[in-house]
Design a protein around this motif. Sequence first.
Motif, PDB file in Angstrom:
ATOM      1  N   LYS A  60      36.092  29.488   9.180  1.00 43.94           N
ATOM      2  CA  LYS A  60      36.254  30.187  10.505  1.00 43.94           C
ATOM      3  C   LYS A  60      35.598  29.110  11.539  1.00 43.94           C
ATOM      4  N   ILE A  61      36.313  28.635  12.415  1.00 38.47           N
ATOM      5  CA  ILE A  61      36.049  27.514  13.380  1.00 38.47           C
ATOM      6  C   ILE A  61      35.764  28.167  14.826  1.00 38.47           C
ATOM      7  N   LYS A  62      34.385  27.597  15.203  1.00 35.10           N
ATOM      8  CA  LYS A  62      34.218  27.855  16.874  1.00 35.10           C
ATOM      9  C   LYS A  62      34.759  26.827  17.558  1.00 35.10           C
ATOM     10  N   THR A  63      35.596  26.852  18.549  1.00 35.07           N
ATOM     11  CA  THR A  63      35.876  25.833  19.552  1.00 35.07           C
ATOM     12  C   THR A  63      35.820  26.115  20.866  1.00 35.07           C
ATOM     13  N   PRO A  64      35.744  25.085  21.644  1.00 34.47           N
ATOM     14  CA  PRO A  64      35.454  25.436  23.130  1.00 34.47           C
ATOM     15  C   PRO A  64      36.712  26.558  23.674  1.00 34.47           C
ATOM     16  N   ALA A  65      37.504  26.565  23.004  1.00 36.45           N
ATOM     17  CA  ALA A  65      38.704  27.481  23.505  1.00 36.45           C
ATOM     18  C   ALA A  65      38.887  28.534  22.720  1.00 36.45           C
ATOM     19  N   GLY A  66      37.865  29.066  21.936  1.00 35.79           N
ATOM     20  CA  GLY A  66      37.806  30.209  21.077  1.00 35.79           C
ATOM     21  C   GLY A  66      37.756  29.915  19.490  1.00 35.79           C
ATOM     22  N   TYR A  67      37.794  30.968  18.698  1.00 36.78           N
ATOM     23  CA  TYR A  67      37.585  30.970  17.276  1.00 36.78           C
ATOM     24  C   TYR A  67      39.065  30.624  16.664  1.00 36.78           C
ATOM     25  N   ARG A  68      39.194  29.761  15.719  1.00 36.76           N
ATOM     26  CA  ARG A  68      40.210  29.339  15.010  1.00 36.76           C
ATOM     27  C   ARG A  68      39.839  29.776  13.426  1.00 36.76           C
ATOM     28  N   MET A  69      41.029  29.701  12.555  1.00 32.87           N
ATOM     29  CA  MET A  69      41.107  29.934  11.288  1.00 32.87           C
ATOM     30  C   MET A  69      41.563  28.643  10.618  1.00 32.87           C
ATOM     31  N   LEU A  70      41.163  28.041   9.842  1.00 32.54           N
ATOM     32  CA  LEU A  70      41.712  26.914   8.910  1.00 32.54           C
ATOM     33  C   LEU A  70      41.808  27.445   7.552  1.00 32.54           C
ATOM     34  N   LYS A  71      43.045  27.323   6.925  1.00 31.83           N
ATOM     35  CA  LYS A  71      43.134  27.411   5.499  1.00 31.83           C
ATOM     36  C   LYS A  71      43.683  26.480   4.689  1.00 31.83           C
ATOM     37  N   LYS A  72      43.317  26.356   3.466  1.00 34.79           N
ATOM     38  CA  LYS A  72      43.763  25.216   2.665  1.00 34.79           C
ATOM     39  C   LYS A  72      44.536  26.128   1.481  1.00 34.79           C
ATOM     40  N   VAL A  73      45.889  25.604   1.177  1.00 37.98           N
ATOM     41  CA  VAL A  73      46.415  26.435   0.015  1.00 37.98           C
ATOM     42  C   VAL A  73      47.013  25.388  -0.916  1.00 37.98           C
ATOM     43  N   THR A  74      47.271  25.789  -2.170  1.00 39.02           N
ATOM     44  CA  THR A  74      48.051  24.885  -3.108  1.00 39.02           C
ATOM     45  C   THR A  74      49.435  24.971  -3.332  1.00 39.02           C
ATOM     46  N   ALA A  75      49.929  26.031  -2.500  1.00 39.01           N
ATOM     47  CA  ALA A  75      51.500  26.589  -2.640  1.00 39.01           C
ATOM     48  C   ALA A  75      52.337  25.520  -2.640  1.00 39.01           C
ATOM     49  N   SER A  76      53.537  25.610  -2.812  1.00 40.57           N
ATOM     50  CA  SER A  76      54.680  24.594  -2.491  1.00 40.57           C
ATOM     51  C   SER A  76      54.801  24.415  -1.052  1.00 40.57           C
ATOM     52  N   ASP A  77      55.367  23.322  -0.659  1.00 36.74           N
ATOM     53  CA  ASP A  77      56.099  22.970   0.597  1.00 36.74           C
ATOM     54  C   ASP A  77      56.942  24.438   1.117  1.00 36.74           C
ATOM     55  N   ALA A  78      57.793  24.442   0.186  1.00 33.99           N
ATOM     56  CA  ALA A  78      58.888  25.512   0.346  1.00 33.99           C
ATOM     57  C   ALA A  78      58.329  26.981   0.443  1.00 33.99           C
ATOM     58  N   ARG A  79      57.089  27.367  -0.126  1.00 32.50           N
ATOM     59  CA  ARG A  79      56.653  28.504  -0.146  1.00 32.50           C
ATOM     60  C   ARG A  79      55.838  28.781   1.374  1.00 32.50           C
ATOM     61  N   VAL A  80      55.206  27.717   1.679  1.00 34.06           N
ATOM     62  CA  VAL A  80      54.334  27.675   2.908  1.00 34.06           C
ATOM     63  C   VAL A  80      55.382  27.953   4.010  1.00 34.06           C
ATOM     64  N   ARG A  81      56.517  27.087   4.053  1.00 30.27           N
ATOM     65  CA  ARG A  81      57.459  27.096   5.232  1.00 30.27           C
ATOM     66  C   ARG A  81      58.121  28.608   5.404  1.00 30.27           C
ATOM     67  N   PHE A  82      58.412  29.157   3.952  1.00 25.69           N
ATOM     68  CA  PHE A  82      58.887  30.486   4.144  1.00 25.69           C
ATOM     69  C   PHE A  82      57.807  31.504   4.918  1.00 25.69           C
ATOM     70  N   VAL A  83      56.580  31.262   4.489  1.00 25.47           N
ATOM     71  CA  VAL A  83      55.618  32.223   4.942  1.00 25.47           C
ATOM     72  C   VAL A  83      55.720  31.982   6.609  1.00 25.47           C
ATOM     73  N   HIS A  84      55.759  30.824   7.088  1.00 25.31           N
ATOM     74  CA  HIS A  84      55.499  30.505   8.590  1.00 25.31           C
ATOM     75  C   HIS A  84      57.023  31.056   9.279  1.00 25.31           C
ATOM     76  N   GLU A  85      58.098  30.698   8.453  1.00 23.57           N
ATOM     77  CA  GLU A  85      59.310  31.450   9.147  1.00 23.57           C
ATOM     78  C   GLU A  85      59.405  33.004   9.058  1.00 23.57           C
ATOM     79  N   ALA A  86      58.772  33.479   7.966  1.00 21.03           N
ATOM     80  CA  ALA A  86      58.830  34.919   7.926  1.00 21.03           C
ATOM     81  C   ALA A  86      57.811  35.484   9.272  1.00 21.03           C
ATOM     82  N   ILE A  87      56.673  34.862   9.424  1.00 23.82           N
ATOM     83  CA  ILE A  87      55.734  35.321  10.531  1.00 23.82           C
ATOM     84  C   ILE A  87      56.661  35.171  11.811  1.00 23.82           C
ATOM     85  N   GLU A  88      57.226  34.042  11.776  1.00 26.26           N
ATOM     86  CA  GLU A  88      58.048  33.701  13.201  1.00 26.26           C
ATOM     87  C   GLU A  88      59.018  34.695  13.457  1.00 26.26           C
TER      88      GLU A  88
END
Length: 458
Positions: A42-70
Amino acid sequence: MGKKKDERELLETFDLYGADPEILREWDLAVEKVRQVRGVLKIKTPAGYRMLKKVTASDARVRFVHEAIEHLAAGGFAHVPRFIRTKYGDPYVVQGDEIYYLTDWLPGKEADLKKTKNIFLAAETLARLHNAGNGCEGGGFGHEAREDFTAQWGRFRAKLGSYDESLEDRRDEQNEMDRVYAQHRGELIQMIDHAAGQLAEAPYGEVLAWAREHKTICHGSFSRQNLIVDRERMAVIDFDHCHYGHPIHDLGGLLARYMPRYEWDAEIGFSILDVYRGVREVSNEEMTVLAAYLAFPARTLETVEWYFEGKKEWEPAKFASRFRKSLASDHGRETFVQEMIDRYRLNMAAPSFAPQVEDVDAYGDLGEMESSSVERRDDGWQEDADAPAIKRRETVSVEVEEEEPEVTLASSLDAVTEEDDELQIPVPRHPNRYKVKRSTAEPRRKKSDGGPWTPGGR
Protein backbone atom coordinates in the motif's frame (compact mmCIF):
# COMPACT_ATOMS: atom_id res chain seq x y z
CA MET A 1 10.11 12.08 9.84
CA GLY A 2 13.28 13.01 7.95
CA LYS A 3 13.99 12.34 4.33
CA LYS A 4 16.73 9.80 5.01
CA LYS A 5 14.59 7.87 7.48
CA ASP A 6 11.66 7.87 5.04
CA GLU A 7 13.88 6.53 2.29
CA ARG A 8 15.47 3.91 4.53
CA GLU A 9 12.08 2.61 5.66
CA LEU A 10 10.83 2.52 2.08
CA LEU A 11 13.86 0.51 0.99
CA GLU A 12 13.46 -1.87 3.93
CA THR A 13 9.78 -2.44 3.12
CA PHE A 14 10.52 -3.18 -0.53
CA ASP A 15 13.36 -5.48 0.50
CA LEU A 16 11.08 -7.46 2.83
CA TYR A 17 8.48 -7.65 0.07
CA GLY A 18 11.14 -8.89 -2.35
CA ALA A 19 10.75 -6.08 -4.85
CA ASP A 20 13.02 -3.46 -6.39
CA PRO A 21 11.75 0.09 -5.64
CA GLU A 22 13.09 1.15 -9.04
CA ILE A 23 9.97 -0.50 -10.46
CA LEU A 24 8.06 2.61 -9.34
CA ARG A 25 9.78 4.64 -12.05
CA GLU A 26 7.61 2.82 -14.58
CA TRP A 27 4.70 4.93 -13.32
CA ASP A 28 6.76 8.00 -12.31
CA LEU A 29 5.36 7.33 -8.86
CA ALA A 30 6.36 9.73 -6.08
CA VAL A 31 6.12 7.89 -2.75
CA GLU A 32 5.44 9.43 0.63
CA LYS A 33 4.95 6.23 2.58
CA VAL A 34 4.67 2.49 1.97
CA ARG A 35 3.71 -0.56 3.99
CA GLN A 36 2.97 -4.18 3.24
CA VAL A 37 -0.59 -5.41 3.72
CA ARG A 38 -0.76 -9.15 3.24
CA GLY A 39 0.58 -9.85 -0.25
CA VAL A 40 0.60 -6.28 -1.60
CA LEU A 41 2.21 -2.91 -0.98
CA LYS A 42 0.00 0.00 0.00
CA ILE A 43 1.64 3.20 -1.23
CA LYS A 44 0.82 6.73 -0.20
CA THR A 45 1.46 9.25 -2.99
CA PRO A 46 0.65 12.95 -3.38
CA ALA A 47 -2.23 11.88 -5.66
CA GLY A 48 -3.69 9.35 -3.20
CA TYR A 49 -3.19 5.74 -2.21
CA ARG A 50 -2.06 3.09 -4.67
CA MET A 51 -1.61 -0.68 -4.51
CA LEU A 52 1.39 -2.44 -6.02
CA LYS A 53 1.28 -6.20 -6.39
CA LYS A 54 3.95 -8.66 -7.47
CA VAL A 55 2.80 -11.95 -8.97
CA THR A 56 4.58 -14.96 -10.43
CA ALA A 57 1.75 -15.93 -12.76
CA SER A 58 2.31 -16.28 -16.48
CA ASP A 59 2.16 -13.32 -18.83
CA ALA A 60 -0.95 -14.82 -20.45
CA ARG A 61 -2.66 -15.22 -17.09
CA VAL A 62 -2.07 -11.62 -15.98
CA ARG A 63 -3.14 -10.31 -19.37
CA PHE A 64 -6.35 -12.32 -19.09
CA VAL A 65 -7.04 -10.84 -15.63
CA HIS A 66 -6.44 -7.34 -17.00
CA GLU A 67 -8.73 -7.84 -20.00
CA ALA A 68 -11.42 -9.50 -17.87
CA ILE A 69 -11.44 -6.49 -15.55
CA GLU A 70 -11.61 -4.11 -18.51
CA HIS A 71 -14.52 -6.13 -19.93
CA LEU A 72 -16.40 -5.90 -16.63
CA ALA A 73 -15.81 -2.15 -16.40
CA ALA A 74 -16.94 -1.62 -19.99
CA GLY A 75 -20.06 -3.64 -19.17
CA GLY A 76 -21.03 -1.25 -16.40
CA PHE A 77 -19.45 -3.01 -13.41
CA ALA A 78 -17.33 -0.04 -12.39
CA HIS A 79 -16.04 -0.97 -8.92
CA VAL A 80 -13.19 -3.24 -9.95
CA PRO A 81 -9.39 -2.88 -9.56
CA ARG A 82 -8.44 -1.56 -13.01
CA PHE A 83 -4.76 -1.61 -13.79
CA ILE A 84 -3.03 1.78 -13.93
CA ARG A 85 -0.96 1.94 -17.09
CA THR A 86 2.71 2.80 -16.95
CA LYS A 87 4.08 5.97 -18.53
CA TYR A 88 4.71 3.83 -21.62
CA GLY A 89 1.08 2.71 -21.79
CA ASP A 90 1.66 -0.84 -20.56
CA PRO A 91 -0.90 -2.35 -18.14
CA TYR A 92 1.82 -4.10 -16.15
CA VAL A 93 5.59 -4.55 -15.97
CA VAL A 94 7.60 -7.72 -16.45
CA GLN A 95 10.80 -8.00 -14.46
CA GLY A 96 12.49 -11.37 -14.75
CA ASP A 97 10.06 -14.08 -13.65
CA GLU A 98 7.81 -11.60 -11.87
CA ILE A 99 5.05 -9.28 -13.01
CA TYR A 100 4.03 -6.05 -11.27
CA TYR A 101 0.79 -4.17 -11.61
CA LEU A 102 -0.54 -1.02 -9.97
CA THR A 103 -4.10 -0.01 -9.09
CA ASP A 104 -5.81 2.61 -6.97
CA TRP A 105 -6.71 1.70 -3.39
CA LEU A 106 -10.24 2.11 -2.10
CA PRO A 107 -10.73 2.91 1.61
CA GLY A 108 -13.35 0.69 3.15
CA LYS A 109 -13.94 -2.39 5.25
CA GLU A 110 -14.13 -6.06 4.45
CA ALA A 111 -17.77 -7.02 4.18
CA ASP A 112 -19.14 -8.51 7.37
CA LEU A 113 -21.27 -11.23 5.80
CA LYS A 114 -22.69 -12.22 9.16
CA LYS A 115 -24.95 -9.19 8.62
CA THR A 116 -27.87 -10.05 6.37
CA LYS A 117 -27.83 -6.64 4.66
CA ASN A 118 -24.26 -7.37 3.51
CA ILE A 119 -24.93 -10.94 2.37
CA PHE A 120 -27.88 -9.67 0.32
CA LEU A 121 -25.74 -6.87 -1.11
CA ALA A 122 -23.10 -9.46 -1.97
CA ALA A 123 -25.70 -11.52 -3.87
CA GLU A 124 -26.83 -8.46 -5.83
CA THR A 125 -23.22 -7.48 -6.56
CA LEU A 126 -22.37 -10.99 -7.76
CA ALA A 127 -25.33 -11.02 -10.13
CA ARG A 128 -24.30 -7.66 -11.60
CA LEU A 129 -20.74 -8.97 -12.02
CA HIS A 130 -22.01 -12.02 -13.92
CA ASN A 131 -24.23 -9.89 -16.17
CA ALA A 132 -21.31 -7.63 -17.03
CA GLY A 133 -19.00 -10.63 -17.48
CA ASN A 134 -20.88 -12.14 -20.43
CA GLY A 135 -19.07 -12.34 -23.76
CA CYS A 136 -15.51 -11.75 -22.56
CA GLU A 137 -13.16 -12.72 -25.38
CA GLY A 138 -10.07 -12.15 -23.26
CA GLY A 139 -7.89 -11.56 -26.29
CA GLY A 140 -7.21 -15.29 -26.54
CA PHE A 141 -5.24 -15.27 -23.29
CA GLY A 142 -5.81 -17.16 -20.07
CA HIS A 143 -8.58 -19.50 -21.18
CA GLU A 144 -7.44 -22.08 -18.66
CA ALA A 145 -8.71 -25.66 -18.55
CA ARG A 146 -10.68 -25.75 -15.33
CA GLU A 147 -11.93 -28.79 -13.50
CA ASP A 148 -15.59 -29.66 -13.62
CA PHE A 149 -17.40 -30.65 -10.45
CA THR A 150 -17.51 -34.31 -11.42
CA ALA A 151 -13.74 -34.63 -11.86
CA GLN A 152 -13.03 -32.79 -8.60
CA TRP A 153 -15.51 -34.85 -6.62
CA GLY A 154 -14.14 -38.07 -8.08
CA ARG A 155 -10.65 -37.21 -6.89
CA PHE A 156 -11.87 -36.58 -3.36
CA ARG A 157 -13.73 -39.87 -3.40
CA ALA A 158 -10.51 -41.63 -4.46
CA LYS A 159 -8.46 -39.89 -1.77
CA LEU A 160 -10.49 -41.55 0.97
CA GLY A 161 -8.84 -44.85 0.09
CA SER A 162 -5.42 -43.41 0.89
CA TYR A 163 -6.75 -42.05 4.16
CA ASP A 164 -8.10 -45.51 5.05
CA GLU A 165 -4.62 -46.98 4.56
CA SER A 166 -3.20 -44.34 6.89
CA LEU A 167 -5.76 -45.24 9.54
CA GLU A 168 -4.99 -48.92 9.19
CA ASP A 169 -1.26 -48.28 9.65
CA ARG A 170 -1.90 -46.78 13.08
CA ARG A 171 -4.87 -48.91 14.06
CA ASP A 172 -3.58 -49.45 17.60
CA GLU A 173 -2.80 -45.81 18.34
CA GLN A 174 -5.60 -43.82 16.80
CA ASN A 175 -6.41 -40.36 18.14
CA GLU A 176 -9.74 -38.59 18.55
CA MET A 177 -9.90 -37.37 14.95
CA ASP A 178 -9.07 -40.83 13.61
CA ARG A 179 -11.91 -42.35 15.61
CA VAL A 180 -14.57 -39.78 14.74
CA TYR A 181 -13.63 -39.93 11.05
CA ALA A 182 -13.80 -43.74 11.03
CA GLN A 183 -17.19 -43.56 12.75
CA HIS A 184 -18.74 -41.30 10.08
CA ARG A 185 -16.78 -42.27 6.98
CA GLY A 186 -19.68 -44.31 5.58
CA GLU A 187 -22.09 -41.40 5.76
CA LEU A 188 -19.51 -39.13 4.14
CA ILE A 189 -19.19 -41.52 1.20
CA GLN A 190 -22.98 -41.65 0.85
CA MET A 191 -23.10 -37.84 0.66
CA ILE A 192 -20.36 -37.78 -2.00
CA ASP A 193 -21.95 -40.49 -4.12
CA HIS A 194 -25.43 -38.94 -3.88
CA ALA A 195 -24.18 -35.50 -5.00
CA ALA A 196 -22.19 -37.01 -7.88
CA GLY A 197 -25.18 -39.08 -8.95
CA GLN A 198 -27.55 -36.12 -8.90
CA LEU A 199 -25.10 -34.01 -10.88
CA ALA A 200 -24.87 -36.79 -13.46
CA GLU A 201 -28.68 -36.76 -13.74
CA ALA A 202 -28.83 -32.94 -13.93
CA PRO A 203 -28.54 -31.02 -17.23
CA TYR A 204 -24.94 -30.24 -16.32
CA GLY A 205 -23.59 -30.60 -19.84
CA GLU A 206 -26.10 -28.09 -21.21
CA VAL A 207 -25.30 -25.61 -18.47
CA LEU A 208 -21.57 -25.86 -19.19
CA ALA A 209 -22.16 -25.57 -22.94
CA TRP A 210 -24.01 -22.31 -22.29
CA ALA A 211 -21.06 -21.02 -20.25
CA ARG A 212 -18.58 -21.93 -23.00
CA GLU A 213 -20.72 -20.25 -25.64
CA HIS A 214 -21.22 -17.03 -23.68
CA LYS A 215 -17.67 -16.87 -22.23
CA THR A 216 -18.86 -15.64 -18.87
CA ILE A 217 -16.39 -14.41 -16.29
CA CYS A 218 -16.49 -15.94 -12.82
CA HIS A 219 -14.62 -14.27 -9.98
CA GLY A 220 -13.31 -17.52 -8.54
CA SER A 221 -12.87 -16.28 -4.97
CA PHE A 222 -16.02 -14.35 -4.11
CA SER A 223 -15.47 -14.20 -0.35
CA ARG A 224 -15.65 -11.56 2.37
CA GLN A 225 -11.93 -10.72 2.06
CA ASN A 226 -12.52 -9.64 -1.52
CA LEU A 227 -15.68 -7.62 -0.90
CA ILE A 228 -15.06 -4.07 0.32
CA VAL A 229 -17.93 -1.99 1.68
CA ASP A 230 -17.74 1.80 1.64
CA ARG A 231 -20.99 3.29 2.91
CA GLU A 232 -23.68 1.52 0.85
CA ARG A 233 -21.38 0.53 -2.01
CA MET A 234 -19.73 -2.87 -2.37
CA ALA A 235 -16.63 -3.22 -4.51
CA VAL A 236 -15.10 -6.51 -5.66
CA ILE A 237 -11.33 -6.95 -5.60
CA ASP A 238 -8.66 -9.58 -6.26
CA PHE A 239 -9.49 -10.99 -9.67
CA ASP A 240 -6.32 -13.09 -9.74
CA HIS A 241 -8.46 -16.26 -9.78
CA CYS A 242 -11.06 -15.12 -12.32
CA HIS A 243 -11.80 -17.52 -15.13
CA TYR A 244 -14.32 -18.53 -17.75
CA GLY A 245 -17.04 -20.58 -16.12
CA HIS A 246 -20.67 -20.76 -15.20
CA PRO A 247 -22.07 -18.25 -12.66
CA ILE A 248 -23.44 -21.16 -10.61
CA HIS A 249 -19.85 -21.76 -9.47
CA ASP A 250 -19.63 -18.35 -7.80
CA LEU A 251 -23.20 -18.44 -6.50
CA GLY A 252 -22.78 -21.93 -5.07
CA GLY A 253 -19.52 -20.86 -3.45
CA LEU A 254 -21.20 -17.87 -1.79
CA LEU A 255 -23.94 -20.07 -0.31
CA ALA A 256 -21.59 -22.87 0.73
CA ARG A 257 -19.25 -20.42 2.47
CA TYR A 258 -21.72 -18.34 4.41
CA MET A 259 -24.95 -20.24 4.93
CA PRO A 260 -23.34 -22.24 7.79
CA ARG A 261 -23.09 -18.94 9.65
CA TYR A 262 -26.86 -18.71 9.42
CA GLU A 263 -27.25 -22.41 10.28
CA TRP A 264 -28.63 -22.97 6.77
CA ASP A 265 -31.76 -20.96 7.59
CA ALA A 266 -34.05 -21.45 4.58
CA GLU A 267 -35.58 -17.99 4.81
CA ILE A 268 -32.17 -16.35 4.54
CA GLY A 269 -30.97 -18.75 1.85
CA PHE A 270 -34.02 -18.21 -0.34
CA SER A 271 -33.72 -14.44 0.18
CA ILE A 272 -30.13 -14.61 -1.10
CA LEU A 273 -31.34 -16.50 -4.16
CA ASP A 274 -34.24 -14.10 -4.69
CA VAL A 275 -31.92 -11.08 -4.58
CA TYR A 276 -29.54 -12.70 -7.07
CA ARG A 277 -32.37 -13.80 -9.36
CA GLY A 278 -33.85 -10.31 -9.24
CA VAL A 279 -30.77 -9.11 -11.13
CA ARG A 280 -29.77 -12.15 -13.17
CA GLU A 281 -32.24 -14.76 -14.36
CA VAL A 282 -31.53 -18.32 -13.21
CA SER A 283 -33.14 -21.14 -15.18
CA ASN A 284 -34.63 -24.27 -13.70
CA GLU A 285 -31.72 -26.25 -15.16
CA GLU A 286 -29.22 -23.99 -13.41
CA MET A 287 -31.11 -24.32 -10.13
CA THR A 288 -30.91 -28.10 -10.44
CA VAL A 289 -27.14 -27.93 -10.90
CA LEU A 290 -26.90 -25.54 -7.95
CA ALA A 291 -28.84 -27.94 -5.72
CA ALA A 292 -26.54 -30.80 -6.74
CA TYR A 293 -23.54 -28.58 -6.04
CA LEU A 294 -24.82 -27.79 -2.55
CA ALA A 295 -25.47 -31.49 -1.89
CA PHE A 296 -21.71 -32.15 -1.93
CA PRO A 297 -20.05 -32.10 1.55
CA ALA A 298 -17.14 -29.92 0.47
CA ARG A 299 -16.53 -28.25 3.83
CA THR A 300 -16.38 -31.55 5.70
CA LEU A 301 -14.05 -33.07 3.12
CA GLU A 302 -11.88 -29.99 3.39
CA THR A 303 -11.38 -30.72 7.10
CA VAL A 304 -10.56 -34.35 6.35
CA GLU A 305 -8.03 -33.32 3.72
CA TRP A 306 -6.41 -30.77 6.02
CA TYR A 307 -5.97 -33.46 8.66
CA PHE A 308 -4.66 -36.36 6.62
CA GLU A 309 -2.47 -34.27 4.32
CA GLY A 310 -1.04 -32.04 7.04
CA LYS A 311 -2.36 -28.77 5.66
CA LYS A 312 -3.22 -27.47 9.13
CA GLU A 313 -1.11 -27.80 12.24
CA TRP A 314 -3.99 -28.33 14.66
CA GLU A 315 -4.24 -30.76 17.52
CA PRO A 316 -6.33 -33.87 16.75
CA ALA A 317 -9.00 -32.67 19.17
CA LYS A 318 -9.44 -29.46 17.19
CA PHE A 319 -9.74 -31.40 13.93
CA ALA A 320 -12.31 -33.68 15.58
CA SER A 321 -14.30 -30.69 16.84
CA ARG A 322 -14.35 -29.04 13.42
CA PHE A 323 -15.21 -32.34 11.73
CA ARG A 324 -18.17 -32.90 14.03
CA LYS A 325 -19.39 -29.33 13.54
CA SER A 326 -19.07 -29.76 9.77
CA LEU A 327 -21.17 -32.91 9.95
CA ALA A 328 -23.79 -31.03 11.97
CA SER A 329 -23.72 -28.34 9.31
CA ASP A 330 -24.12 -31.03 6.65
CA HIS A 331 -27.41 -32.00 8.23
CA GLY A 332 -28.63 -28.40 7.93
CA ARG A 333 -27.24 -28.16 4.40
CA GLU A 334 -29.12 -31.27 3.28
CA THR A 335 -32.33 -29.93 4.82
CA PHE A 336 -31.84 -26.70 2.86
CA VAL A 337 -31.32 -28.64 -0.38
CA GLN A 338 -34.48 -30.63 0.33
CA GLU A 339 -36.39 -27.35 0.70
CA MET A 340 -34.80 -26.02 -2.52
CA ILE A 341 -36.06 -29.07 -4.39
CA ASP A 342 -39.58 -28.52 -3.06
CA ARG A 343 -39.64 -24.74 -3.53
CA TYR A 344 -38.35 -24.73 -7.10
CA ARG A 345 -39.88 -28.11 -8.07
CA LEU A 346 -36.56 -29.55 -9.12
CA ASN A 347 -36.40 -32.98 -10.72
CA MET A 348 -33.87 -34.62 -8.41
CA ALA A 349 -33.66 -36.78 -5.31
CA ALA A 350 -33.18 -35.05 -1.98
CA PRO A 351 -30.10 -35.88 0.12
CA SER A 352 -30.61 -37.33 3.57
CA PHE A 353 -27.36 -38.97 4.63
CA ALA A 354 -25.73 -36.56 7.09
CA PRO A 355 -25.71 -37.95 10.63
CA GLN A 356 -27.44 -36.35 13.57
CA VAL A 357 -24.38 -35.33 15.59
CA GLU A 358 -25.18 -34.82 19.25
CA ASP A 359 -23.42 -32.65 21.83
CA VAL A 360 -21.87 -30.12 19.46
CA ASP A 361 -21.98 -26.37 19.81
CA ALA A 362 -23.71 -24.25 17.19
CA TYR A 363 -21.78 -24.66 13.96
CA GLY A 364 -22.07 -21.02 12.95
CA ASP A 365 -18.45 -20.46 13.98
CA LEU A 366 -17.12 -22.71 11.21
CA GLY A 367 -16.34 -19.64 9.15
CA GLU A 368 -14.35 -18.13 12.01
CA MET A 369 -12.31 -21.30 12.41
CA GLU A 370 -11.83 -21.51 8.68
CA SER A 371 -10.44 -18.02 8.28
CA SER A 372 -8.49 -17.70 11.52
CA SER A 373 -5.18 -17.63 9.67
CA VAL A 374 -6.20 -14.76 7.43
CA GLU A 375 -5.19 -11.27 8.49
CA ARG A 376 -8.04 -8.78 8.53
CA ARG A 377 -7.89 -5.80 6.21
CA ASP A 378 -6.31 -2.72 7.78
CA ASP A 379 -6.22 0.65 6.07
CA GLY A 380 -4.09 2.17 8.82
CA TRP A 381 -0.35 2.13 9.15
CA GLN A 382 -0.17 0.06 12.33
CA GLU A 383 2.19 -2.87 12.28
CA ASP A 384 0.59 -6.30 12.05
CA ALA A 385 1.25 -8.84 14.76
CA ASP A 386 3.76 -11.48 13.75
CA ALA A 387 2.16 -14.83 13.02
CA PRO A 388 3.46 -17.72 15.12
CA ALA A 389 5.86 -20.11 13.46
CA ILE A 390 4.32 -23.37 12.30
CA LYS A 391 6.02 -26.70 12.56
CA ARG A 392 5.03 -29.09 9.82
CA ARG A 393 4.07 -32.68 10.62
CA GLU A 394 4.29 -35.84 8.61
CA THR A 395 1.60 -36.01 5.96
CA VAL A 396 -0.20 -38.70 4.05
CA SER A 397 0.96 -39.30 0.51
CA VAL A 398 -2.06 -39.31 -1.79
CA GLU A 399 -1.92 -40.66 -5.32
CA VAL A 400 -5.03 -40.30 -7.42
CA GLU A 401 -5.21 -41.15 -11.09
CA GLU A 402 -6.45 -38.11 -12.97
CA GLU A 403 -8.17 -37.77 -16.31
CA GLU A 404 -8.59 -34.58 -18.27
CA PRO A 405 -12.28 -33.57 -18.22
CA GLU A 406 -13.98 -32.66 -21.47
CA VAL A 407 -15.86 -29.80 -19.84
CA THR A 408 -14.45 -26.94 -17.84
CA LEU A 409 -15.46 -25.33 -14.59
CA ALA A 410 -13.48 -24.30 -11.56
CA SER A 411 -12.80 -26.52 -8.58
CA SER A 412 -15.77 -26.94 -6.28
CA LEU A 413 -13.61 -27.10 -3.18
CA ASP A 414 -11.86 -23.85 -4.07
CA ALA A 415 -15.28 -22.24 -3.98
CA VAL A 416 -15.80 -22.83 -0.29
CA THR A 417 -12.39 -22.35 1.30
CA GLU A 418 -11.18 -19.02 2.68
CA GLU A 419 -7.61 -19.94 3.38
CA ASP A 420 -5.92 -17.51 0.97
CA ASP A 421 -2.82 -16.06 2.58
CA GLU A 422 -2.90 -12.97 0.41
CA LEU A 423 -5.51 -10.30 -0.07
CA GLN A 424 -5.48 -7.78 -2.84
CA ILE A 425 -7.35 -4.67 -1.79
CA PRO A 426 -7.33 -2.24 -4.71
CA VAL A 427 -10.37 -0.60 -6.30
CA PRO A 428 -10.14 2.51 -8.48
CA ARG A 429 -11.70 5.75 -7.28
CA HIS A 430 -11.88 6.95 -10.88
CA PRO A 431 -13.69 4.22 -12.82
CA ASN A 432 -13.43 6.00 -16.17
CA ARG A 433 -9.64 6.00 -16.25
CA TYR A 434 -7.42 3.71 -18.30
CA LYS A 435 -10.00 2.42 -20.74
CA VAL A 436 -7.71 1.93 -23.74
CA LYS A 437 -6.98 -1.72 -24.49
CA ARG A 438 -3.62 -2.76 -25.88
CA SER A 439 -3.05 -4.95 -28.86
CA THR A 440 -2.03 -8.45 -27.81
CA ALA A 441 1.02 -8.08 -30.03
CA GLU A 442 2.12 -4.87 -28.33
CA PRO A 443 5.53 -5.27 -26.66
CA ARG A 444 5.97 -4.76 -22.94
CA ARG A 445 8.82 -2.78 -21.50
CA LYS A 446 11.33 -3.67 -18.83
CA LYS A 447 12.40 -1.27 -16.08
CA SER A 448 13.16 2.28 -17.13
CA ASP A 449 15.75 4.68 -15.72
CA GLY A 450 13.65 7.81 -15.40
CA GLY A 451 10.92 9.11 -13.14
CA PRO A 452 10.67 9.71 -9.41
CA TRP A 453 10.04 7.24 -6.66
CA THR A 454 11.71 8.91 -3.69
CA PRO A 455 9.82 9.65 -0.45
CA GLY A 456 7.66 12.72 -0.77
CA GLY A 457 8.49 13.01 -4.45
CA ARG A 458 11.69 14.90 -3.67
